[in-house]
Design a protein around this motif. Structure first.
Motif, PDB file in Angstrom:
ATOM      1  N   PHE A  66       4.640   7.062  23.268  1.00  0.00           N
ATOM      2  CA  PHE A  66       5.875   6.272  23.319  1.00  0.00           C
ATOM      3  C   PHE A  66       7.103   7.059  22.866  1.00  0.00           C
ATOM      4  O   PHE A  66       8.223   6.668  23.131  1.00  0.00           O
ATOM      5  CB  PHE A  66       5.717   4.976  22.514  1.00  0.00           C
ATOM      6  CG  PHE A  66       4.734   4.057  23.173  1.00  0.00           C
ATOM      7  CD1 PHE A  66       5.093   3.322  24.285  1.00  0.00           C
ATOM      8  CD2 PHE A  66       3.425   3.975  22.724  1.00  0.00           C
ATOM      9  CE1 PHE A  66       4.177   2.502  24.937  1.00  0.00           C
ATOM     10  CE2 PHE A  66       2.500   3.164  23.357  1.00  0.00           C
ATOM     11  CZ  PHE A  66       2.876   2.429  24.471  1.00  0.00           C
ATOM     12  N   LYS A  67       6.894   8.155  22.166  1.00  0.00           N
ATOM     13  CA  LYS A  67       8.037   8.995  21.790  1.00  0.00           C
ATOM     14  C   LYS A  67       7.992  10.327  22.541  1.00  0.00           C
ATOM     15  O   LYS A  67       8.624  11.284  22.130  1.00  0.00           O
ATOM     16  CB  LYS A  67       8.060   9.215  20.266  1.00  0.00           C
ATOM     17  CG  LYS A  67       8.248   7.924  19.460  1.00  0.00           C
ATOM     18  CD  LYS A  67       9.699   7.424  19.445  1.00  0.00           C
ATOM     19  CE  LYS A  67       9.824   5.947  19.080  1.00  0.00           C
ATOM     20  NZ  LYS A  67       9.640   5.616  17.696  1.00  0.00           N
ATOM     21  N   CYS A  77       2.327  -0.808  21.829  1.00  0.00           N
ATOM     22  CA  CYS A  77       1.813   0.354  21.107  1.00  0.00           C
ATOM     23  C   CYS A  77       0.923  -0.109  19.956  1.00  0.00           C
ATOM     24  O   CYS A  77      -0.078   0.514  19.631  1.00  0.00           O
ATOM     25  CB  CYS A  77       2.978   1.175  20.578  1.00  0.00           C
ATOM     26  SG  CYS A  77       2.516   2.336  19.313  1.00  0.00           S
ATOM     27  N   PHE A 131       8.649  -1.046  21.381  1.00  0.00           N
ATOM     28  CA  PHE A 131       7.299  -0.883  21.938  1.00  0.00           C
ATOM     29  C   PHE A 131       6.215  -1.533  21.086  1.00  0.00           C
ATOM     30  O   PHE A 131       5.035  -1.378  21.368  1.00  0.00           O
ATOM     31  CB  PHE A 131       6.974   0.606  22.093  1.00  0.00           C
ATOM     32  CG  PHE A 131       7.766   1.281  23.172  1.00  0.00           C
ATOM     33  CD1 PHE A 131       7.616   0.903  24.495  1.00  0.00           C
ATOM     34  CD2 PHE A 131       8.653   2.297  22.869  1.00  0.00           C
ATOM     35  CE1 PHE A 131       8.342   1.529  25.498  1.00  0.00           C
ATOM     36  CE2 PHE A 131       9.382   2.925  23.867  1.00  0.00           C
ATOM     37  CZ  PHE A 131       9.228   2.537  25.185  1.00  0.00           C
ATOM     38  N   LYS A 132       6.641  -2.233  20.017  1.00  0.00           N
ATOM     39  CA  LYS A 132       5.628  -2.598  19.033  1.00  0.00           C
ATOM     40  C   LYS A 132       4.439  -3.379  19.608  1.00  0.00           C
ATOM     41  O   LYS A 132       3.312  -3.163  19.198  1.00  0.00           O
ATOM     42  CB  LYS A 132       6.228  -3.322  17.833  1.00  0.00           C
ATOM     43  CG  LYS A 132       6.940  -4.615  18.071  1.00  0.00           C
ATOM     44  CD  LYS A 132       7.242  -5.194  16.685  1.00  0.00           C
ATOM     45  CE  LYS A 132       8.388  -6.134  16.572  1.00  0.00           C
ATOM     46  NZ  LYS A 132       9.655  -5.765  17.116  1.00  0.00           N
ATOM     47  N   SER A 159       1.362  -0.018  16.865  1.00  0.00           N
ATOM     48  CA  SER A 159       1.432   0.963  15.767  1.00  0.00           C
ATOM     49  C   SER A 159       0.476   2.152  15.942  1.00  0.00           C
ATOM     50  O   SER A 159       0.382   3.015  15.072  1.00  0.00           O
ATOM     51  CB  SER A 159       1.261   0.325  14.379  1.00  0.00           C
ATOM     52  OG  SER A 159      -0.076  -0.015  14.142  1.00  0.00           O
ATOM     53  N   GLY A 160      -0.219   2.194  17.061  1.00  0.00           N
ATOM     54  CA  GLY A 160      -1.062   3.361  17.353  1.00  0.00           C
ATOM     55  C   GLY A 160      -2.363   3.389  16.570  1.00  0.00           C
ATOM     56  O   GLY A 160      -2.591   2.566  15.688  1.00  0.00           O
ATOM     57  N   GLU A 204       9.186   1.381  10.552  1.00  0.00           N
ATOM     58  CA  GLU A 204       9.630   1.910  11.836  1.00  0.00           C
ATOM     59  C   GLU A 204       9.137   1.023  12.998  1.00  0.00           C
ATOM     60  O   GLU A 204       9.853   0.805  13.975  1.00  0.00           O
ATOM     61  CB  GLU A 204       9.089   3.329  11.998  1.00  0.00           C
ATOM     62  CG  GLU A 204       9.987   4.203  12.816  1.00  0.00           C
ATOM     63  CD  GLU A 204       9.525   5.648  12.767  1.00  0.00           C
ATOM     64  OE1 GLU A 204       9.084   6.107  11.697  1.00  0.00           O
ATOM     65  OE2 GLU A 204       9.615   6.301  13.823  1.00  0.00           O
ATOM     66  N   CYS A 205       7.909   0.522  12.874  1.00  0.00           N
ATOM     67  CA  CYS A 205       7.330  -0.310  13.951  1.00  0.00           C
ATOM     68  C   CYS A 205       8.034  -1.657  14.054  1.00  0.00           C
ATOM     69  O   CYS A 205       8.240  -2.173  15.149  1.00  0.00           O
ATOM     70  CB  CYS A 205       5.839  -0.530  13.728  1.00  0.00           C
ATOM     71  SG  CYS A 205       4.899   0.995  13.646  1.00  0.00           S
ATOM     72  N   CYS A 210      10.798  -1.534  16.387  1.00  0.00           N
ATOM     73  CA  CYS A 210      10.562  -0.791  17.626  1.00  0.00           C
ATOM     74  C   CYS A 210      10.331  -1.711  18.825  1.00  0.00           C
ATOM     75  O   CYS A 210       9.588  -2.682  18.744  1.00  0.00           O
ATOM     76  CB  CYS A 210       9.352   0.110  17.416  1.00  0.00           C
ATOM     77  SG  CYS A 210       8.861   1.013  18.873  1.00  0.00           S
ATOM     78  N   PRO A 219       3.664   5.350  11.210  1.00  0.00           N
ATOM     79  CA  PRO A 219       3.517   5.065  12.640  1.00  0.00           C
ATOM     80  C   PRO A 219       2.783   6.183  13.371  1.00  0.00           C
ATOM     81  O   PRO A 219       2.820   7.331  12.939  1.00  0.00           O
ATOM     82  CB  PRO A 219       4.964   4.974  13.138  1.00  0.00           C
ATOM     83  CG  PRO A 219       5.806   5.606  12.095  1.00  0.00           C
ATOM     84  CD  PRO A 219       5.060   5.567  10.810  1.00  0.00           C
ATOM     85  N   ASN A 220       2.106   5.809  14.440  1.00  0.00           N
ATOM     86  CA  ASN A 220       1.458   6.796  15.305  1.00  0.00           C
ATOM     87  C   ASN A 220       1.990   6.553  16.715  1.00  0.00           C
ATOM     88  O   ASN A 220       1.369   5.892  17.531  1.00  0.00           O
ATOM     89  CB  ASN A 220      -0.064   6.616  15.238  1.00  0.00           C
ATOM     90  CG  ASN A 220      -0.797   7.716  15.974  1.00  0.00           C
ATOM     91  OD1 ASN A 220      -0.176   8.627  16.527  1.00  0.00           O
ATOM     92  ND2 ASN A 220      -2.119   7.630  15.999  1.00  0.00           N
ATOM     93  N   CYS A 221       3.192   7.094  16.978  1.00  0.00           N
ATOM     94  CA  CYS A 221       3.919   6.733  18.201  1.00  0.00           C
ATOM     95  C   CYS A 221       3.298   7.292  19.475  1.00  0.00           C
ATOM     96  O   CYS A 221       3.488   6.740  20.554  1.00  0.00           O
ATOM     97  CB  CYS A 221       5.360   7.200  18.108  1.00  0.00           C
ATOM     98  SG  CYS A 221       6.216   6.515  16.683  1.00  0.00           S
TER      99      CYS A 221
END
Ligand code: SF4
Ligand code: SF4
Length: 452
Positions: free
Chosen positions: A438-439, A415, A411-412, A417-418, A405-406, A409, A433-435
């Motif tokens: 960002f989500k 973010c 925002f990678k 990956s958080g 998912e990252c 993305c 992922p740990n959004c």
């Protein structure tokens, strides 16, 4: 509502001015209002496969020529380059450690980020400290590295308690040749009480919590005392060596209600007159949740309302907001000075260079301070003295390219990956992922209000 991300650029306003920042290169560009609206329109038209008119084509071409908008091929090449340049921490370097010498505290503050320890009775012993030393010594020898650390943070619970004095002094003595920087995280109440028992001149850094004057502290710390003067005297005492002193005030309904009064008191004691003392208004967090603020105290709307309520009071003082952790990288990039370079961070922890490391009062070693007690364990130092390199590798390998998912993305690189631990705490898996923000539509729609 304007679309926040257009052509891999995040759009934001400062006052009446419109800006875009490319989320790959972090290049920023100012737009006129007309251009900003046009860009939204272009994005819409492309999505609906409608042909662009001449003016729209011109703007798009101009932004492409300026490398503000990148085409898909350039982005793919860019990702390849960043991916291939990820440093592998095959030397397993460690340069900062935190030692929680106890989980006990003389307070029991409602929003303490350590409340997960529930004031447990666990504390370290002299032999635990010797074991930590042996473990690190063995680790550094194994990788042919010097046993040198940038920082050793001593924290808790509250480290300045009667039973901890011996342990604290033992750490200062045992590790004296390994670092020049000892930090102490304390509520500051007992500094004066133990000034003859502990050599406070050995600390280069202190983090001290002051949430308000006595009326506030005694309400939120569940300990009906009036400690304000003791804390201030303690700060005054340690300030003779001019260490770095960070005063942290948690932002809550109660603390901002009488924030004026706190400022007045800090002024009376001339605390704002010293360059080595900084002041932060901190967000209440819950590290066992994948939300970046503690929703038991405020959701994002309430957080923003509180922040905006207190903002005028902070103006002209030395107090600063600390950013919501998830947003720190994005804020930094948006707010950085012109021509300041910014790195494309591929993992939220600083894993390429260092392994964050926490020695818990329960004899277990954790990846980082944001663990709860059962997750993020990477070793132990009481019964057995061992670092679990397989487990460490799991964290080291987590980055924006190891999570599908990252990879896709926008925002990678802001973010990264958080936080891996807060996601393992809440979802039990490190490779997801740990959004975070960002989500969160509300946060993204109001990003300026969270940043400026
Ligand atoms: S585990 Fe989370 S809090 Fe700890 S260093 Fe990594 S990102 Fe930061
Ligand atoms: S964790 Fe979510 S927001 Fe962050 S890079 Fe991955 S997919 Fe994007």
């Amino acid at each position: 509502m304007m679309k926040r991300v257009l052509f891999n650029n995040i759009q934001y306003k400062i006052g009446d001015d419109f800006f875009i920042m490319n989320l790959y290169s972090f290049r920023r560009h100012r737009l006129s209002e007309v251009e900003s609206n046009l860009l939204q329109l272009i994005d819409n038209k492309i999505e609906q496969e409608i042909t662009l008119n001449y003016e729209e084509q011109l703007l798009l071409k101009d932004l492409e020529n300026k490398k503000q908008i990148l085409d898909q091929k350039t982005i793919s090449n860019f990702d390849l380059l960043v991916n291939s340049s990820i440093k592998v921490n095959d030397q397993m370097n460690i340069n900062n450690i935190t030692i929680n010498i106890t989980y006990e505290c003389n307070y029991n503050c409602v929003y303490c980020y350590q409340k997960k320890y529930e004031n447990r009775k666990d504390t370290l012993s002299i032999s635990d400290i010797n074991n930590i030393y042996t473990l690190l010594d063995t680790h550094f020898s194994k990788y042919n590295l010097d046993f040198k650390l940038d920082h050793i943070t001593i924290s808790g619970g509250e480290p300045l308690l009667k039973n901890q004095i011996k342990i604290l002094n033992h750490i200062l003595e045992k590790f004296k040749n390994t670092t020049n920087n000892f930090s102490l995280f304390t509520n500051g109440v007992n500094i004066i009480k133990y000034r003859k028992d502990i050599d406070f001149s050995k600390f280069s850094e202190f983090q001290i919590s002051i949430d308000g004057y006595n009326n506030i502290i005694s309400t939120i710390n569940n300990n009906n005392t009036s400690p304000f003067d003791s804390i201030i005297k303690g700060i005054d005492y340690i300030n003779q060596w001019t260490p770095e002193i960070r005063i942290i005030t948690m932002m809550s309904n109660e603390t901002i209600e009488s924030f004026d009064y706190l400022l007045e008191k800090l002024n009376i004691f001339s605390l704002f007159d010293h360059d080595n003392i900084t002041f932060k208004l901190s967000t209440i967090i819950n590290t066992t949740s994948d939300k970046s603020i503690d929703h038991d105290f405020y959701d994002y709307r309430e957080y923003l309302a509180l922040r905006e309520k207190i903002k005028p009071t902070l103006k002209g003082t030395k107090y600063q907001f600390d950013s919501i952790y998830d947003l720190s990288s994005l804020s930094f990039k948006i707010l950085r000075k012109v021509n300041d370079r910014s790195v494309n961070k591929t993992s939220k922890c600083n894993t390429a260079e260092v392994i964050p490391l926490l020695f818990g009062a329960n004899g277990k070693i954790y990846w980082c301070t944001c663990n709860d007690l059962s997750n993020g364990i990477i070793g132990e130092f009481r019964k057995n003295i061992t670092l679990n390199y397989l487990e460490i590798n799991k964290y080291l390998k987590r980055n924006v390219f190891s999570i599908d998912e990252c990879k896709k993305c926008d925002f990678k690189y802001v973010c990264s990956s958080g936080c891996p631990i807060s996601i393992i705490n809440s979802k039990g898996n490190v490779l997801v992922p740990n959004c975070g923000v960002f989500k969160e539509k509300f946060v993204m729609d109001n990003i300026e209000r969270f940043i400026f």
